[in-house]
Design a protein around this motif. Sequence first.
Motif: not given
Length: 282
Positions: A2-8, A19-26, A29-31, A99-105
């Motif tokens: 499971k991942h932390v997902i951040a809406c950008i 920043q908050y998503a990165t802190w949370s993932a660290k 200890q999750t992607p 860190v992964h990036v994902r884009q969707r329409h």
Amino acid sequence: MKHVIACIDESRMANAVTQYATWSAKQLQTPLTLFHVLDEMRYPVNSDMTGNIGLGSRESLLEELAELDERRNKIALEHGHHLLEAAKNQAEEMGAEDVHVRQRHGDLAESLTALEDNLRLLVIGLHGAQTCDSDRLGHQIETIVRNIHRPILAVPPKYHTPTNVMLAFDGSDVSRKGVKMLAESPLFVGMPIHVVMVGAATADATASVEAAASHLQEFRHKVSYEIRAGDVESTLHDIQQERNIDMLVMGAYSHSKLRQLFMGSTTSRVLSRSQIPVLLLR
């Protein structure tokens, strides 16, 4: 995993969300997945304009308008890609390693629902791209909170590394879930925790809060607690200010006074006033 997902998005919230998503993932200890959705309402995939052109209009005009829409969508996708790359660089500079990036329409809430099985924590901004110059909440927050049955961290525009946390506790199943999560989650390791119940200090209420505090202490947390009468929204806000709380944890849609926080105008007032991240539990 499971991942932390951040809406950008393109709002002023993007840096803080990253920043908050990165802190949370660290901490967890999750992607980390940085997610950008191109709104189908603003950028439809196929535009049918036949009904907008009067009789006798040239077919070439329809083709030209379609080409303009196609180019507009392409530019929006490229802009989203740049937003994601900038966020990825920022996350890696903060020490994120996976860190992964994902884009969707499509529609944001529907897109997040499709990812729910792979979601450990969702991080969103309190203010969206359409409300970046005001204190109004992002228009999709309520829909997302109702649809996603995972913890959601709604964050303000400015990042501050959390060092303590306040739990809004009412004895419900949701708030007991909050106690368990606070006790066991790596997200809150080493943090002092202040447990708050808003209402009358009855014997049952006191016993319930003390039991919650005792459970947290078993996991080596430094715990304080109080019961305070008053309006839920203003009382939580006052305590947060008095104690310099960095994060608020509370349940969504519980069958109690706290349920009012997620119904109608009270929800907007609580979240729009918040200068700290609010972790919403289902």
